[in-house]
Write a protein that holds these residues in place. Structure first.
Motif, PDB file in Angstrom:
ATOM      1  N   GLY A  89       0.784  -1.228   0.000  1.00 58.72           N
ATOM      2  CA  GLY A  89       0.000   0.000   0.000  1.00 58.72           C
ATOM      3  C   GLY A  89       0.819   1.281   0.000  1.00 58.72           C
ATOM      4  N   MET A  90       2.121   1.159   0.079  1.00 56.58           N
ATOM      5  CA  MET A  90       2.965   2.377   0.125  1.00 56.58           C
ATOM      6  C   MET A  90       2.886   3.073  -1.218  1.00 56.58           C
ATOM      7  N   SER A  91       2.725   4.400  -1.211  1.00 58.56           N
ATOM      8  CA  SER A  91       2.715   5.124  -2.480  1.00 58.56           C
ATOM      9  C   SER A  91       4.146   5.223  -2.974  1.00 58.56           C
ATOM     10  N   PHE A  92       4.332   5.278  -4.290  1.00 53.53           N
ATOM     11  CA  PHE A  92       5.677   5.205  -4.855  1.00 53.53           C
ATOM     12  C   PHE A  92       6.544   6.413  -4.517  1.00 53.53           C
ATOM     13  N   ASP A  93       5.919   7.528  -4.147  1.00 57.81           N
ATOM     14  CA  ASP A  93       6.749   8.682  -3.771  1.00 57.81           C
ATOM     15  C   ASP A  93       7.413   8.466  -2.413  1.00 57.81           C
ATOM     16  N   ARG A  94       6.890   7.516  -1.641  1.00 58.25           N
ATOM     17  CA  ARG A  94       7.500   7.248  -0.326  1.00 58.25           C
ATOM     18  C   ARG A  94       8.484   6.092  -0.374  1.00 58.25           C
ATOM     19  N   VAL A  95       8.570   5.434  -1.525  1.00 52.40           N
ATOM     20  CA  VAL A  95       9.488   4.293  -1.647  1.00 52.40           C
ATOM     21  C   VAL A  95      10.910   4.809  -1.856  1.00 52.40           C
ATOM     22  N   SER A  96      11.845   4.256  -1.062  1.00 45.31           N
ATOM     23  CA  SER A  96      13.243   4.698  -1.222  1.00 45.31           C
ATOM     24  C   SER A  96      14.157   3.479  -1.361  1.00 45.31           C
ATOM     25  N   TRP A  97      15.297   3.730  -1.931  1.00 48.72           N
ATOM     26  CA  TRP A  97      16.292   2.672  -2.188  1.00 48.72           C
ATOM     27  C   TRP A  97      17.011   2.337  -0.890  1.00 48.72           C
ATOM     28  N   VAL A  98      17.107   1.029  -0.585  1.00 51.58           N
ATOM     29  CA  VAL A  98      17.825   0.618   0.631  1.00 51.58           C
ATOM     30  C   VAL A  98      18.994  -0.303   0.311  1.00 51.58           C
ATOM     31  N   GLY A  99      19.240  -0.541  -0.944  1.00 52.86           N
ATOM     32  CA  GLY A  99      20.389  -1.362  -1.335  1.00 52.86           C
ATOM     33  C   GLY A  99      20.268  -2.789  -0.856  1.00 52.86           C
ATOM     34  N   LEU A 100      21.331  -3.268  -0.222  1.00 54.08           N
ATOM     35  CA  LEU A 100      21.374  -4.670   0.186  1.00 54.08           C
ATOM     36  C   LEU A 100      20.889  -4.871   1.622  1.00 54.08           C
ATOM     37  N   LYS A 101      20.126  -3.923   2.130  1.00 50.85           N
ATOM     38  CA  LYS A 101      19.709  -3.968   3.541  1.00 50.85           C
ATOM     39  C   LYS A 101      19.002  -5.279   3.882  1.00 50.85           C
ATOM     40  N   TRP A 102      18.047  -5.682   3.041  1.00 49.19           N
ATOM     41  CA  TRP A 102      17.266  -6.878   3.367  1.00 49.19           C
ATOM     42  C   TRP A 102      18.134  -8.124   3.297  1.00 49.19           C
ATOM     43  N   PHE A 103      19.102  -8.153   2.377  1.00 51.30           N
ATOM     44  CA  PHE A 103      19.998  -9.309   2.260  1.00 51.30           C
ATOM     45  C   PHE A 103      20.882  -9.397   3.497  1.00 51.30           C
TER      46      PHE A 103
END
Lengths: 294, 506
Positions: A43-57
């Motif tokens: 449900g997050m709007s795309f303007d609030r989406v940011s790059w986190v790189g390899l954080k989840w890995f």
């Protein structure tokens, strides 16, 4: 190429729907893999989406739960590779030795049938059969439910997988066996070879290329371990020994809405699977340049 | 000629503008509504109820061109389906929302505040008193309300206590046992149910206690040690601070008791594997004698046995008292769920119209919708006696109502009303136990904090795994200390801190 296309345009046209399907459902969705490098939640709007790189890995590999999930996946896959993979080969060899064609056909039909049952139905059958109160195992004195025993549960996954799909798997091997020239068998019989010797020196070598191709494809899916089966059969008591990458992705991604984390886990699985296919193919080609798939 | 053409064009344009204005005034709207129920009988086209609803809206509210589409999903399928719909942009207009997810939906702009609409809902406001008001306030974010929460009609029978310990009273009578009062009595009853052949068939085929993975897992035993255990939002006050119930003092004692019960083979092992429907079937088949479930489950069993002529009977009993005199069955009068309106609906689908319909569904007057929505058609599905203010169902069971499209699937803003339970109905007796405030144990905190959505696996994954393994003996009771450590390491500390901050701010 132009000449080839002009000459065989009907065949290209025939292949076109499959290519479009493949591009639409396999390649285009790959753009969604970028979610695994963002902080996207449902449900997050795309303007609030940011790059986190390899954080989840990084989080996954420092998370005890994911490492346990990875181990379960590899362990269960290896068990299935060791036992479920050879089962249809063995079954096909035995079927091939049946002289009574009438019996052979009926037996083949019976062993194909479980393949058409969904895991939902098979789970219901297994729960009923293995219930310590109402199931058939009660009459054999079984007091503890197999579904609550983590080590027995993994074996149950393997054997139920064999029961369900080994029969269907014989089709391709029987097809390969049927393409072996009967002259080999005749010559071997004249030389006094027994059934087992004919199986060992003629049948197995002749179907080896088929076995290798299927093994390579199986290795590419080595981190699959069977989502449907594990999802339907597992429970809280065996979760830490039965939870695999696919059920983890489903739980984290779909049920909890953490799509980015789920995508990262799925991407990891795909990269490992693809790498294994290339490595295994390389190894096979070193042994036999004519074998392999690429 | 040119002038004529221009004149003709102008007339055509003016006519099309008028037509457009008229069309906008009666724009058909279909509200997509998602409910967390499983009613396979509910017809996909809404059944007879939809026609009745639309006629009543036109007659009583002046609302036309309005349709609804109900999507029904139960259990964990609901969350998966909802997340998929939201991710694909196909957000339902009005849907069930849990306390854990509520803040995430607000922060992501998925759901809209409802204060401006609620101001024009007189029937909802009239019923939103006491606990219902607390429910409403529970879903507040930055001063705005977001959830339509359940209300209840006045009356003791309508209180929030719907569950309890259900015991086979015919087995008690057959074995000459009294209803269990203490935990030791409960142990003796379970032992007798397991080993003394309560069904008299000569077979060793009964367990003391059973249930399902979704049922209250021994909540009354936790209650006997003064612990509220009722899902993820279970909190206790210890030394003035909130702690999650799974790490509260006394949990280890409960686990010791339960592990001992399991060792003595008093607990049906299938309860850790099967779903509620299967557990219900097992209970009806007499596979176990005690379980924790709702008054409705107890009645389902009685209905199934009715007519069998075998004298099978079950009743809700008071929860057992523990060694220190504590007792209680967890009840949460402050609900952990509500119904929300999506931002998409608020912006594009005439939310005032939807709220007018919702309010009408709580209108108890003759031109209101409450009776029809809840009970169906008078004379066909129910009859009402204004003298006694009692409702009598004319159908054999609820499935006939669902088949016609009435009742729960279209109770979009539910109000608890049990006027259909007669005083001599066994359910009334069960409710007198389950709604007895002395039998209640309450959570110390019913609110929502962001960490609940961030770490949902703490209860459904970590706790459930340790609980199951300890009770079944796969792990020793001392493994509980590892659970406590992992709970705090894997987000439990953050959740506890946020809960304490939220409580302090109240």
């Amino acid at each position: 190429m132009h000449h080839s296309f002009k000459h065989y345009w009907q065949l290209y046209l025939l292949a076109l729907p499959a290519v479009v399907l493949m591009l639409t459902y396999r390649y285009l969705p790959m753009f969604g893999l970028s979610l695994g490098f963002t902080n996207y939640r449902v449900g997050m709007s795309f303007d609030r989406v940011s790059w986190v790189g390899l954080k989840w890995f990084q989080q996954m590999f420092s998370n005890k739960t994911f490492l346990n999930v990875l181990w379960n996946t590899v362990y269960i896959s290896m068990l299935k590779l060791l036992f479920s993979f050879p089962a249809p080969i063995l079954l096909a060899l035995l079927l091939n030795e049946m002289d009574n064609q009438w019996m052979k056909k009926r037996f083949q039909t019976m062993i194909y049938l479980p393949h058409f049952l969904s895991w939902t139905i098979v789970a219901g059958i297994l729960f009923t059969l293995f219930s310590t109160q109402t199931g058939i195992v009660k009459y054999f004195g079984m007091k503890e439910s197999i579904f609550l025993n983590p080590s027995a549960f993994r074996w149950m996954l393997v054997f139920s997988d064999i029961w369900k799909d080994a029969g269907w798997g014989t089709i391709i091997y029987l097809a390969a066996i049927s393409s072996i020239s009967p002259e080999y068998y005749e010559a071997a019989m004249i030389d006094g070879a027994t059934r087992s010797q004919r199986m060992r020196y003629i049948t197995l070598p002749c179907i080896s290329s088929t076995v290798v191709v299927l093994l390579l494809l199986k290795l590419g899916n080595v981190l699959d371990a069977g989502f449907d089966q594990v999802f339907m059969l597992s429970n809280a008591a065996v979760l830490d020994s039965a939870d695999i990458i696919d059920t983890y992705v489903y739980r984290i991604g779909m049920s909890q809405g953490k799509f980015a984390v789920g995508t990262a886990a799925g991407l990891f699985k795909s990269v490992v699977g693809c790498s294994l296919v290339f490595l295994a193919n390389r190894a096979v080609k070193l042994a036999d340049p004519e074998a392999g798939i690429m | 000629m040119k002038k004529s053409i221009f004149l003709l064009l102008a007339i055509v344009m003016m006519c099309s503008m008028c037509f457009t204005a008229t069309a906008e005034a009666s724009t058909p709207i279909t509200y997509t509504i998602m409910q967390k129920y499983a009613y396979p009988e509910y017809p996909a086209d809404g059944g007879e109820a939809k026609t009745v609803m639309q006629e009543m809206w036109e007659k009583n509210l002046g609302i036309t061109d309005t349709d609804y589409n109900i999507l029904l999903f139960a259990g964990s399928d609901y969350d998966t389906k909802l997340n998929t719909l939201i991710a694909s942009g196909d957000i339902p207009d009005y849907f069930y929302c849990s306390l854990e997810q509520f803040q995430t939906f607000v922060r992501n702009g998925i759901i809209a505040p409802i204060d401006e609409y609620v101001a024009d809902m007189p029937h909802y406001n009239a019923l939103r008193v006491d606990t219902a008001q607390q429910n409403y306030d529970n879903f507040t974010y930055e001063g705005k309300h977001y959830c339509f929460t359940e209300v209840e009609l006045p009356g003791e029978l309508n209180r929030a206590g719907t569950g309890g310990v259900i015991v086979r009273t015919d087995w008690l009578n057959k074995l000459g046992l009294a209803e269990p009062v203490t935990l030791d009595d409960m142990h003796n009853v379970l032992h007798a149910f397991r080993y003394d052949d309560p069904d008299g068939n000569g077979a060793d085929d009964t367990y003391g206690i059973g249930g399902s993975v979704v049922s209250k897992m021994f909540s009354s035993v936790f209650g006997a040690y003064g612990i509220y255990m009722n899902g993820a939002t279970s909190w206790m006050l210890q030394d003035g601070k909130l702690v999650h119930s799974t790490v509260a003092d006394g949990v280890k004692d409960v686990l010791t008791v339960l592990q001992q019960w399991y060792k003595e083979d008093l607990i049906d092992p299938d309860m850790f594997i099967i779903e509620d429907q299967q557990a219900q079937s097992k209970y009806i088949a007499g596979n176990f004698g005690v379980w924790e479930n709702t008054v409705w489950s107890a009645n389902n069993a009685r209905v199934a046995w009715d007519g069998a002529g075998d004298g099978f009977l079950c009743n809700v009993v008071a929860p057992p008292t523990g060694p220190e005199g504590k007792m209680g069955y967890p009840v949460n009068p402050v609900k952990s769920f509500g119904y929300v309106m999506s931002t998409k609906c608020a912006e594009t689908k005439d939310p005032a119209r939807l709220c007018k319909i919702l309010d009408w569904m709580l209108n108890l007057d003759a031109d209101g919708g409450f009776m029809t929505v809840t009970y169906g058609l008078e004379g066909t599905h129910y009859s009402y006696d204004p003298q006694t203010d009692m409702i009598t169902y004319l159908t054999n069971d609820f499935s006939e109502l669902y088949k016609a499209g009435f009742s729960n699937p279209i109770r979009l803003l539910p109000a608890t009303d049990r006027r259909w339970i007669a005083k001599d109905d066994p359910r009334a007796i069960d409710f007198s136990i389950s709604n007895n405030l002395d039998n209640w144990i309450l959570s110390a905190f019913s609110g929502s904090v962001p960490a609940m959505d961030e770490y949902p696996d703490l209860f459904t994954g970590l706790w459930t795994t340790y609980f199951t393994k300890i009770v079944t003996g796969a792990l020793p009771v001392d493994a509980y200390d590892e659970y406590v450590k992992e709970f705090y390491e894997q987000g439990g500390q953050e959740m506890t801190d946020q809960a304490n901050e939220a409580l302090a701010a109240m």
